[in-house]
Design a protein around this motif. Structure first.
Motif, PDB file in Angstrom:
ATOM      1  N   ASP A   5       0.822  -1.220   0.000  1.00 45.21           N
ATOM      2  CA  ASP A   5       0.000   0.000   0.000  1.00 45.21           C
ATOM      3  C   ASP A   5       0.853   1.266   0.000  1.00 45.21           C
ATOM      4  N   LYS A   6       1.870   1.273  -0.833  1.00 45.84           N
ATOM      5  CA  LYS A   6       2.710   2.462  -0.925  1.00 45.84           C
ATOM      6  C   LYS A   6       2.119   3.508  -1.864  1.00 45.84           C
ATOM      7  N   LEU A   7       1.240   3.095  -2.762  1.00 44.40           N
ATOM      8  CA  LEU A   7       0.671   4.022  -3.732  1.00 44.40           C
ATOM      9  C   LEU A   7      -0.705   4.479  -3.275  1.00 44.40           C
ATOM     10  N   ASN A   8      -1.000   5.757  -3.545  1.00 40.17           N
ATOM     11  CA  ASN A   8      -2.357   6.270  -3.369  1.00 40.17           C
ATOM     12  C   ASN A   8      -3.074   6.100  -4.699  1.00 40.17           C
ATOM     13  N   GLU A   9      -4.129   5.310  -4.691  1.00 38.34           N
ATOM     14  CA  GLU A   9      -4.810   4.963  -5.930  1.00 38.34           C
ATOM     15  C   GLU A   9      -6.260   5.420  -5.889  1.00 38.34           C
ATOM     16  N   GLY A  10      -6.801   5.546  -7.091  1.00 36.43           N
ATOM     17  CA  GLY A  10      -8.209   5.907  -7.179  1.00 36.43           C
ATOM     18  C   GLY A  10      -9.117   4.806  -6.697  1.00 36.43           C
ATOM     19  N   ASP A  11      -8.681   3.544  -6.860  1.00 39.34           N
ATOM     20  CA  ASP A  11      -9.491   2.404  -6.440  1.00 39.34           C
ATOM     21  C   ASP A  11      -8.545   1.346  -5.879  1.00 39.34           C
ATOM     22  N   GLU A  12      -8.673   1.080  -4.596  1.00 42.67           N
ATOM     23  CA  GLU A  12      -7.815   0.082  -3.963  1.00 42.67           C
ATOM     24  C   GLU A  12      -8.462  -1.300  -3.945  1.00 42.67           C
ATOM     25  N   THR A  13      -9.721  -1.390  -4.368  1.00 45.61           N
ATOM     26  CA  THR A  13     -10.448  -2.655  -4.243  1.00 45.61           C
ATOM     27  C   THR A  13     -10.058  -3.676  -5.301  1.00 45.61           C
ATOM     28  N   ASN A  14      -9.387  -3.233  -6.396  1.00 40.53           N
ATOM     29  CA  ASN A  14      -9.043  -4.167  -7.463  1.00 40.53           C
ATOM     30  C   ASN A  14      -7.571  -4.570  -7.423  1.00 40.53           C
ATOM     31  N   ASN A  15      -6.917  -4.363  -6.282  1.00 41.56           N
ATOM     32  CA  ASN A  15      -5.501  -4.715  -6.153  1.00 41.56           C
ATOM     33  C   ASN A  15      -5.285  -6.148  -5.682  1.00 41.56           C
ATOM     34  N   HIS A  16      -6.346  -6.838  -5.405  1.00 34.91           N
ATOM     35  CA  HIS A  16      -6.213  -8.166  -4.801  1.00 34.91           C
ATOM     36  C   HIS A  16      -7.243  -9.097  -5.430  1.00 34.91           C
ATOM     37  N   VAL A  17      -6.765 -10.235  -5.926  1.00 36.33           N
ATOM     38  CA  VAL A  17      -7.643 -11.228  -6.545  1.00 36.33           C
ATOM     39  C   VAL A  17      -7.349 -12.577  -5.897  1.00 36.33           C
ATOM     40  N   ARG A  18      -8.399 -13.301  -5.570  1.00 31.00           N
ATOM     41  CA  ARG A  18      -8.275 -14.655  -5.020  1.00 31.00           C
ATOM     42  C   ARG A  18      -9.005 -15.622  -5.942  1.00 31.00           C
ATOM     43  N   HIS A  19      -8.412 -16.805  -6.113  1.00 29.07           N
ATOM     44  CA  HIS A  19      -9.002 -17.793  -7.008  1.00 29.07           C
ATOM     45  C   HIS A  19      -8.819 -19.171  -6.398  1.00 29.07           C
ATOM     46  N   GLU A  20      -9.898 -19.926  -6.328  1.00 34.71           N
ATOM     47  CA  GLU A  20      -9.818 -21.283  -5.796  1.00 34.71           C
ATOM     48  C   GLU A  20      -9.485 -22.260  -6.915  1.00 34.71           C
ATOM     49  N   VAL A  21      -8.509 -23.141  -6.652  1.00 32.95           N
ATOM     50  CA  VAL A  21      -8.047 -24.124  -7.640  1.00 32.95           C
ATOM     51  C   VAL A  21      -8.215 -25.512  -7.030  1.00 32.95           C
ATOM     52  N   ALA A  22      -9.001 -26.352  -7.678  1.00 31.77           N
ATOM     53  CA  ALA A  22      -9.206 -27.725  -7.218  1.00 31.77           C
ATOM     54  C   ALA A  22      -8.273 -28.633  -8.010  1.00 31.77           C
ATOM     55  N   LEU A  23      -7.206 -29.105  -7.377  1.00 31.04           N
ATOM     56  CA  LEU A  23      -6.229 -29.954  -8.060  1.00 31.04           C
ATOM     57  C   LEU A  23      -6.509 -31.434  -7.847  1.00 31.04           C
ATOM     58  N   GLY A  24      -7.494 -31.780  -7.083  1.00 30.94           N
ATOM     59  CA  GLY A  24      -7.881 -33.169  -6.916  1.00 30.94           C
ATOM     60  C   GLY A  24      -7.016 -33.907  -5.912  1.00 30.94           C
ATOM     61  N   HIS A  25      -7.178 -35.253  -5.902  1.00 27.79           N
ATOM     62  CA  HIS A  25      -6.480 -36.134  -4.964  1.00 27.79           C
ATOM     63  C   HIS A  25      -6.223 -37.475  -5.645  1.00 27.79           C
ATOM     64  N   PRO A  26      -5.417 -38.323  -5.031  1.00 29.26           N
ATOM     65  CA  PRO A  26      -5.439 -39.722  -5.443  1.00 29.26           C
ATOM     66  C   PRO A  26      -6.824 -40.303  -5.157  1.00 29.26           C
ATOM     67  N   GLU A  27      -7.175 -41.344  -5.885  1.00 29.51           N
ATOM     68  CA  GLU A  27      -8.460 -42.011  -5.642  1.00 29.51           C
ATOM     69  C   GLU A  27      -8.224 -43.503  -5.772  1.00 29.51           C
ATOM     70  N   LEU A  28      -8.098 -44.179  -4.653  1.00 24.36           N
ATOM     71  CA  LEU A  28      -7.764 -45.599  -4.636  1.00 24.36           C
ATOM     72  C   LEU A  28      -9.026 -46.450  -4.599  1.00 24.36           C
ATOM     73  N   THR A  29      -9.005 -47.519  -5.401  1.00 21.81           N
ATOM     74  CA  THR A  29     -10.102 -48.497  -5.388  1.00 21.81           C
ATOM     75  C   THR A  29      -9.496 -49.891  -5.299  1.00 21.81           C
ATOM     76  N   ILE A  30     -10.273 -50.830  -4.827  1.00 24.82           N
ATOM     77  CA  ILE A  30      -9.819 -52.218  -4.720  1.00 24.82           C
ATOM     78  C   ILE A  30     -10.989 -53.133  -5.053  1.00 24.82           C
ATOM     79  N   ARG A  31     -10.663 -54.230  -5.730  1.00 25.44           N
ATOM     80  CA  ARG A  31     -11.663 -55.263  -5.970  1.00 25.44           C
ATOM     81  C   ARG A  31     -10.950 -56.609  -6.021  1.00 25.44           C
ATOM     82  N   ALA A  32     -11.722 -57.711  -5.919  1.00 25.13           N
ATOM     83  CA  ALA A  32     -11.136 -59.047  -5.857  1.00 25.13           C
ATOM     84  C   ALA A  32     -11.997 -60.024  -6.642  1.00 25.13           C
TER      85      ALA A  32
END
Length: 726
Positions: A463-490
């Motif tokens: 926050d060193k700059l004085n800006e006309g709009d400070e609300t667009n300086n920060h963006v958050r994004h959720e990323v779903a990278l998944g997991h292993p998914e183990l199954t077993i059968r016999a």
């Protein structure tokens, strides 16, 4: 707030003062006590007799009284009494007596006062004057209430009644009063004494003539101030103005020398007046940017034809006062320039300057006392734009793409952007000045790990700059990278024909259908949900599978086989249902010896036959089961058999007993208890056999024959008393 007289306690013994003698005449006028706190009254109040304290003893009331305050009011004085019952029993018909300088001013009998309760009484008296008075308060003076302590029923003290002290001060008149003006004389009256003053009067005097003034007040408490005024239409020339409070000296005061104030003033001829004007208002620099230290300059000029007395000068910013100062005297035609400083912030701002805002200076024109200026502080506007991710399906990293842009037309100074993964800083990069309307693209590789993550981007993170709009300086994004998914059968084969202890192949398949490798996990095989096999797999890549064969030894009574992967929940998965189960319905064996027979009565030395039958009456076949024939504890013969459910087998053995006597014949199946059975108690049968003595033999060949000889022989009953003949 009314100040109270000081209270000091002593036991005076003095004659009645002449100043107090009027109390005898006014005592009959005192009839009012104000109860501020009233105790609760029971539906049926106890009598004034002592009460049972609950422990078998007697509880008493204990009445106390105290003089809490003495002060002057509009009609006289008030004396405040506190009456308490600090005992353990209530008190009825409580009498309160109050004397001032030996004169009874209050004598009343109260109602019921419960244990632990208190009441406060405001007793109004005639004016008690000034100086020392002797106040004595008594509760239950006739001692009609039984109490635990009778020594605290009186409070007496000397009370010092102070004096008021009135002061008065005239408000200065404007220096530019002109003939014909309507002038308001104002005076402030203050009581700086330690007692209230009643019926405060004020008289204004102009050039020796008294003038009608507004009434000051009926009662002025210590520390209070009131204002009195008088109006006058100004006439030209020199005038003397004075004002006096308590002009007839009816209020006894500590100091009578401060009741008067005055001054002289001059009224000019109409037509010569000052005229203050805000002649200029400007800023330096003229086009500031956010963060600049701006100098605001404003000029006041007297465009009239008379001196302008010093007055207020206000500088405002966005509706709030920034600076308030005084101009000082300004001669006709002269000007004064003032300065103030402001650290500019982005956006539009309004700067205003007002001279003589309260119209203290009578001017030719009041319309030129104001100036204003609109200032646009242009600011950059850094923003994060076009954020997206790629490469989330595989690999060790994925890529974050975004743009840093300056949306404003004003150039943005050098700054930085920061990338965070799950609120942890991954990188922070500086960049140089960014012209208005321009931007640049960024691609950042981030570590790829299982789960849901939050990617954040911040521009100008500190926050060193004085800006006309400070609300667009920060963006958050959720990323779903998944997991292993183990199954077993016999693959579990048909178990309907298996035997006890058979090794059955179980085909196991473990797969990872997720988007990440799985590392260091275990899988288990369970019979009736009890683990009998566990194996650890170091790694299984996404999309891969492995197959293995597990040999299971058939166990009787098993109802199900189950298989579980990630048995200890070491792998984070979206779906944790990692087990399968199969019904197998393995039966149980039940071996038994059905019969045991020994033919006729055996004779020593003569062969005989032993027979028996062994059966499996259970629902599970057995292989290689041992059946033993024991004679006198020694194994005579054994068989190894396979027995399917419901099967029985006949057994035969030859036996030639050596000696006569009693023999124990035992036929037992599964003698070492290798097989688990439904019933272990029927696995053997025992016979007690009597072997008779051997019968002698004789043959015509002249002697006994061996078994291999073919001659015919006959049985001869031997007479042991005679020798044999050839």
């Amino acid at each position: 707030m009314c100040m109270r007289p000081s209270l000091r306690t002593k036991s005076p013994e003095r004659a009645e003062s002449p100043e107090r003698s009027h109390l005898r005449g006014c005592a009959s006028t005192l009839v009012l006590a104000l109860v501020l706190a009233v105790p609760l009254l029971g539906a049926a109040m106890a009598s004034e007799a002592p009460a049972d304290d609950g422990g078998g003893g007697t509880a008493f009331a204990d009445l106390t009284i105290a003089v809490r305050d003495v002060y002057r009011d509009l009609n006289g004085h008030q004396i405040v009494l506190d009456v308490q019952n600090i005992g353990e029993a209530g008190a009825d018909a409580v009498r309160v007596l109050l004397l001032v300088d030996g004169v009874t001013v209050y004598d009343e009998t109260l109602g019921w006062l419960s244990a632990g309760n208190a009441v406060a009484y405001h007793v109004m008296t005639a004016d008690l004057g000034y100086g020392d008075i002797h106040v004595r308060a008594e509760v239950d003076p006739a001692e009609t209430v039984p109490e635990s302590d009778e020594t605290n029923n009186i409070d007496e003290r000397i009370v010092v009644l102070g004096h008021p002290d009135l002061t008065i001060m005239l408000r200065p008149l404007p220096t530019d009063v002109q003939a014909g003006d309507l002038v308001l004389f104002e005076a402030a009256i203050t009581n700086i004494g330690d007692s209230a003053a009643r019926d405060v009067q004020v008289v204004f005097s102009l050039d020796g003539d008294d003038r009608t003034a507004s009434f000051a007040t009926w009662l002025l408490h210590p520390g209070e101030t009131v204002t009195s005024w008088s109006e006058w239409t100004a006439t030209e020339g020199e005038h003397a103005l004075s004002v006096r409070v308590d002009p007839t000296d009816t209020v006894p005061e500590t100091d009578e020398t401060n009741n008067k104030h005055g001054y002289t003033f001059t009224v000019g001829v109409d037509g010569t007046r000052p005229d203050l004007a805000l002649s200029a208002l400007w800023i330096e620099p003229s086009h500031p940017r956010p963060g600049d230290l701006v100098r605001i300059r404003y000029q006041v000029r007297n465009v009239g034809d008379a001196d302008a007395a010093g007055t207020d000068l206000l500088l405002g910013l966005d509706g709030e006062t920034l600076v308030e100062t005084q101009t000082g005297t300004i001669a006709p035609g002269d000007a004064l320039t003032f300065s103030a400083y402001w650290k500019a912030t982005a956006g539009w701002h309004s700067i205003t300057a007002v001279v003589d805002p309260y119209d203290d200076v009578r001017e030719t024109s009041e319309q030129n006392n104001f100036a204003s200026l609109k200032v646009d502080v242009a600011a950059p506007d850094l923003a994060i734009d076009k954020m997206q991710v790629s490469g989330t399906d595989s690999g060790d990293t994925f890529t974050l793409h975004f743009e840093v842009r300056n949306l404003a037309p004003t150039e943005a100074p050098a700054s930085s952007y920061r990338v965070l993964l799950d609120d942890a800083v991954v990188t922070e990069t500086s960049f140089g000045p960014l012209y208005g309307g321009t931007g640049f693209s960024v691609a950042v590789d981030l570590p790829r790990s299982p789960g849901d993550h939050v990617v954040s981007i911040q521009v100008d993170p500190h926050d060193k700059l004085n800006e006309g709009d400070e609300t667009n300086n920060h963006v958050r994004h959720e990323v779903a990278l998944g997991h292993p998914e183990l199954t077993i059968r016999a693959a579990v084969p048909d178990m309907s024909g298996v035997y006890y202890g058979d090794l059955v192949p179980l085909r196991i398949e473990i797969a990872n259908t997720g988007t990440f490798p799985a590392h260091g996990f275990a899988w288990q095989a369970l019979a009736d949900f009890v683990p009998f096999h566990e194996e650890t797999i170091k790694a299984l890549e996404s999309g891969n599978r492995l197959e293995t064969t597990l040999w299971w030894q058939v166990a009787p009574g098993t109802g199900s086989l189950a298989f579980r992967v990630d048995a200890h929940d070491t792998v984070k998965e979206d779906d944790e249902l990692n087990a399968v189960a199969y019904s197998v319905h393995i039966g149980t064996s039940d071996l038994l010896i059905e019969t045991l027979e020994v033919s006729s009565t055996p004779e020593a030395g003569q062969p005989t036959s032993i027979s028996g039958r062994v059966a499996n009456t259970g629902t599970l076949g057995v292989r290689y089961v041992t059946v033993q024939l024991e004679i006198d504890g020694q194994v005579h013969k054994s068989w190894t058999l396979d027995l399917v459910p419901g099967m029985s087998t006949d057994l035969h053995a030859d036996w030639t007993p050596g000696d006569d006597g009693t023999r124990m014949v035992r036929l037992i199946v599964d003698p070492s208890d290798r097989f688990i059975e439904t019933n272990e108690s029927d696995n053997e049968r025992v016979r007690e056999v009597e072997v008779r003595e051997a019968t002698p033999w004789a043959c015509n060949a002249g002697g006994p024959f061996t078994d291999g000889m073919k001659e015919t022989c006959r049985e001869v009953v031997l007479d042991t008393t005679r020798p044999l003949r050839p």
